[in-house]
Scaffold this active site. Structure first.
Site: not given
Lengths: 218, 220
Positions: B45-47, B87
């Site tokens: 998840s990019e967060n 990320s």
């Protein structure tokens, strides 16, 4: 020498027109007590660097509603319809960056770099006025570093020196912002004695952190 | 199973054991529910999470643990947390095996628009451009037509392009297309869908792949 101050003392340092980085992905990992104190103050014409501008009337959304924000630099403002309205009414200017370009620009700012080339956004509307360069056959665009007068960040724990650790996905932009501003103020859930956080665990070493405030209420 | 679940289940069949997978918002999020039990993938998840697990029940929601759609999630054993710069370095650096994304439009070359609508203020891009640029493989999951019944697979994009990079596979409620150098190749029809219907609802020209099997059933 203690870095511990109150939220009220912290926001007194901020002047109208300041450029401020604010941590958080939405409200997660956002320094909500510092933002609330800023909303109580008279400062205006702020330039905010943050992934989002909160939600209507929540987090940074309060500053938008009170017209304290002159410009915002970030990646996703559509989650707060009041930002869209404020922009359309020309009360606020907006600069949009892809999320990865934004986080890397902050990292570059904190690391003393003059910017970087990235393939992301090349050939799109976002890159319209940016310098373009072909690197290894691939179109890249130049991105300048981002720096600020202040960084308001959120961490889970600090020790009295200002070493910080974060909580799960609340880490997000906070560690980079801690490196890229003249004055860094960290809001934390808890302060512990020096030595209680293992050197292996520390994410933000204390040299980056100028002041610590403890979260107020929720 | 409704059509969106059908699309998600079809996309899940593309995942391979060991893949690092990033799921976009909407239909892509549903893919997680249909990953075959003998395939172990790691959700990014990019967060700032690698190893996203299922949605928690109400009692186990943690305010500090959300996915890129800001919805509460859990993490699995072996997961890790990292900052946003790391990320996106993973994404741009080609360390994510597959991204599954939603779209507004796809053109005849397989390029997509999925971040802005013409005539409206453009105030959000998020990680859309990064994911499309950097992921090793990009799969698009979408309804074949929009809410006005217009084809989302068009000759030329009328919405702002997200990246010059082409996607690899397009999965709709009606059909599956592979993207090759010379454009789109129809490789599969959904159960009960006729070739004529796909032809009628696809504005962009497309090839018919040699392996194309009109009767091929997808069981999910």
């Amino acid at each position: 020498m203690s870095k511990l101050i109150t939220c009220e003392e912290a926001v007194k340092k901020v002047k109208s027109g300041s450029r401020i980085m604010v941590g958080g992905f939405g409200l997660v990992g956002s320094p909500l007590s510092l933002i609330a104190a800023l909303a109580q103050s008279e400062v205006k014409d702020l330039e905010i660097i943050s992934n989002n501008l909160g939600e209507p009337g929540r987090g940074l959304g309060v500053l938008v509603r009170q017209k304290q924000v002159k410009k915002a630099i970030g990646s996703y403002f559509t989650s707060n319809p009041e930002v869209v309205k404020s922009y359309q009414d020309k009360e606020m200017d907006v600069e949009l960056l892809p999320q990865g370009t934004m986080s890397e620009a902050i990292r570059a700012g904190g690391a003393g770099l003059g910017g970087f080339y990235t393939p992301v956004s090349a050939g799109t509307k976002i890159a319209e006025n940016k310098e373009e360069r072909i690197i290894n056959g691939k179109k890249n665009v130049f991105q300048e570093p981002l720096n600020a007068h202040f960084a308001l960040i959120k961490a889970n724990k600090a020790d009295h020196l200002g070493n910080l650790i974060y909580n799960k996905s609340a880490r997000n932009f906070n560690p980079m912002m801690a490196t890229a501003a003249d004055v860094v103020i960290a809001e934390v859930d808890e302060i512990v004695e020096v030595g209680q956080i293992s050197p292996e665990e520390i994410v933000t070493p204390h040299l980056y952190v100028d002041y610590i405030v403890v979260k107020e209420g929720n | 199973m409704n059509v969106k679940q059908y699309i998600a289940a079809r996309a899940a069949k593309e995942l391979k054991d060991g893949d690092i997978v990033n799921l976009g918002i909407g239909i892509p999020t549903l893919v997680a529910d249909y990953i075959p039990s003998d395939v172990k993938v790691f959700l990014h998840s990019e967060n700032g999470i690698l190893g996203v697990g299922p949605t928690p029940d109400l009692e186990h929601i943690d305010q500090n643990l959300v996915n890129a759609g800001k919805m509460p999630v859990t993490v699995l054993e072996g997961s890790s947390f990292f900052d946003s710069a790391s990320s996106f370095a993973m994404i741009r650096g080609g360390h994510v095996s597959v991204s599954i994304l939603g779209v507004l439009q796809i053109d005849a070359k397989g390029r997509i628009a999925n971040w802005a609508v013409p005539g409206k203020s453009v105030l959000g891009v998020g990680g859309a451009m990064d994911l499309l640029e950097g992921s090793k493989k990009v799969i698009v999951t979408t309804m074949h037509t929009n809410s006005q019944g217009e084809s989302k697979i068009v000759k030329e994009l009328t919405y702002p392009i997200t990246s010059e990079r082409k996607v690899d596979l397009i999965i709709t409620d009606l059909a599956v297309f592979a993207v090759k150098k010379d454009g789109l190749h129809l490789i599969e029809l959904s159960p009960g869908v006729s070739f004529e219907e796909v032809q009628q609802k696809t504005d962009a020209p497309f090839h018919i792949a040699e392996s194309f099997n009109k009767g091929k059933e997808v069981t999910a």
